[in-house]
Scaffold this active site. Structure first.
Site, short mmCIF file in Angstrom:
data_model
loop_
_atom_site.label_atom_id
_atom_site.label_comp_id
_atom_site.label_asym_id
_atom_site.label_seq_id
_atom_site.Cartn_x
_atom_site.Cartn_y
_atom_site.Cartn_z
N ASP A 174 0.83 -1.19 0.00
CA ASP A 174 0.00 0.00 0.00
C ASP A 174 0.87 1.24 0.00
O ASP A 174 2.02 1.22 0.42
CB ASP A 174 -0.87 0.03 1.26
CG ASP A 174 -2.17 -0.74 1.07
OD1 ASP A 174 -2.49 -1.10 -0.06
OD2 ASP A 174 -2.85 -0.98 2.09
N LYS A 196 -1.11 0.85 -8.30
CA LYS A 196 -0.87 0.85 -9.75
C LYS A 196 -1.28 -0.46 -10.42
O LYS A 196 -0.97 -0.70 -11.58
CB LYS A 196 0.61 1.12 -10.02
CG LYS A 196 1.05 2.51 -9.59
CD LYS A 196 2.51 2.78 -9.92
CE LYS A 196 2.90 4.19 -9.49
NZ LYS A 196 4.33 4.48 -9.77
#
Length: 413
Positions: free
Chosen positions: A200, A222
């Site tokens: 994270d 992403k």
């Protein structure tokens, strides 16, 4: 004998008689390990420390309240001689020699037939460090080596490859509030052993730079979502890599279960039969205020604290928070993910009876090098966030505890 190094060996003492002479500090330090080894322990001493006496009262050892007598070492496999009587120690040591009982002496290592190594433990491994000869014995140096090895194994800085087949699976690791030193020992070790890390944004990023080159690091922010929702895509990535037989760490900020959606990830893994380990982390809700000099509770000031998520505004129909009840509490209110909603939150609390001059502290990037604290009140906090350009991540603390610590600053008027 002193010219030759000691021969290291691990004694299996389960159910075997071990005699300990003396109930003082040496026995107090050594007895727990002997108990853990399953030894049948016979203590001979007229007196004992309160801790040793408690072991006897609990039935962990058998205690004869008297001085050493010839014959006490009969049928013993191992003896620890640690009385304050040198003459008794010498006689007991001689009996051990005659009966071929391995014997440790706390007062004279040269007269002993065994030495106790400095030991430590890490995930099923016992590290034992032993000085090679009596003349050069340096217990502090030996203990320092032990500590360095054990700490390296625990925090992952000393990594020994596993040659046995590892069971693939996922570990949900709480990385703590941001400072890499605040991840748990177990979390850091699992991170060091991972094949894949899905991290994270709020996890301790500095730890990722320490990973070996072969470890695949995936930024959860992403992951291509496509037709998936963000969380579904993360779940799919965890499952995909685990099914490939890899050891996967899901590195999360704070604690996996404190507004971290960790249970959703565990449920997704359980549905397809992938084993999952959950490693708790230090929540930012208590650690960040602490780092900024704010205790969430304090005697005579706050007897309770409440942690809520502020990612949904009080007037949003999706909100599950009982804001009117929170306004009536006299303790500390800690709000996570609420920077952009703090104006509406403060307005709602005041509307339901919270004094407008209630102190508020906003701690941005807590526990990191970029940490900063901004103080305000419920009446001024919305404007303060704008003028001071407070950005997420920030922990918001509301209550009188804000004024307790030595680092408290005057709120914006």
């Amino acid at each position: 004998m002193a010219e030759h190094p000691a021969y290291p060996v691990g004694l299996r003492l389960t159910g075997r008689r071990v005699v300990v002479l003396g109930g003082g500090q040496v026995a107090q330090r050594r007895l727990p390990a002997l108990i853990a080894a399953g030894a049948d322990i016979f203590l001979v001493s007229p007196r004992a420390t309160p801790s040793v006496e408690a072991m006897a009262d609990a039935g962990e050892i058998t205690w004869q309240r008297r001085r050493y007598e010839e014959g006490d070492l009969e049928n013993a496999w191992y003896a620890l001689i640690a009385t304050g009587d040198t003459e008794a120690n010498t006689r007991a040591s001689a009996e051990a020699e005659r009966r071929r009982v391995w014997c440790v002496r706390s007062d004279d290592a040269d007269e002993a037939t065994a030495w106790t190594p400095a030991t430590g433990h890490s995930e099923g491994v016992t590290v034992a460090v032993l000085t090679t000869d009596a003349k050069g014995r340096d217990p502090r140096h030996t203990a320092a080596i032990r500590d360095a090895v054990v700490e390296g194994l625990r925090d992952g800085t000393l990594v020994a490859p596993h040659h046995r087949t590892r069971t693939p699976g996922v570990a949900l690791v709480g990385g703590g509030p941001g400072d890499p030193d605040l991840i748990t020992v177990r979390g850091r070790r699992l991170l060091a052993e991972a094949d894949v890390v899905i991290a994270d944004r709020l996890g301790p990023r500095d730890l990722l730079a320490e990973l070996p080159p072969h470890v695949e690091v995936i930024d959860a922010a992403k992951i291509p979502y496509g037709r998936f929702m963000a969380q579904e895509a993360i779940n799919s990535a965890l499952i995909e890599h685990a099914k490939q037989g890899k050891s996967v760490v899901r590195l999360k900020g704070g604690d996996p279960y404190v507004f971290g959606r960790g249970m959703e990830e565990l449920q997704a893994l359980a549905e397809v039969g992938i084993p999952c380990t959950v490693v708790p982390g230090i929540s930012s809700s208590i650690s960040v205020p602490s780092a900024a000099g704010i205790p969430v509770t304090h005697r005579g000031v706050a007897h309770e604290f409440t942690v809520v998520s502020g990612h949904v505004a009080p007037d949003d129909e999706r909100s599950l928070v009982d804001w009117p009840s929170l306004a009536r509490l006299t303790g500390t209110l800690v709000i996570l993910m609420g920077v952009d909603k703090i104006g509406k939150i403060a307005e709602t609390l005041v509307a339901h009876g919270k004094p407008a001059d209630t102190p508020v502290a906003l701690v941005q990037e807590g526990t990191t090098a970029a940490q900063r604290r901004v103080d305000a009140t419920l009446a001024t906090v919305a404007e303060t966030v704008r003028t001071e350009d407070v950005k997420p991540p920030a922990v918001i603390v509301i209550g009188e505890v804000v004024k307790v610590g030595p680092t408290a600053s005057a709120p914006r008027e």
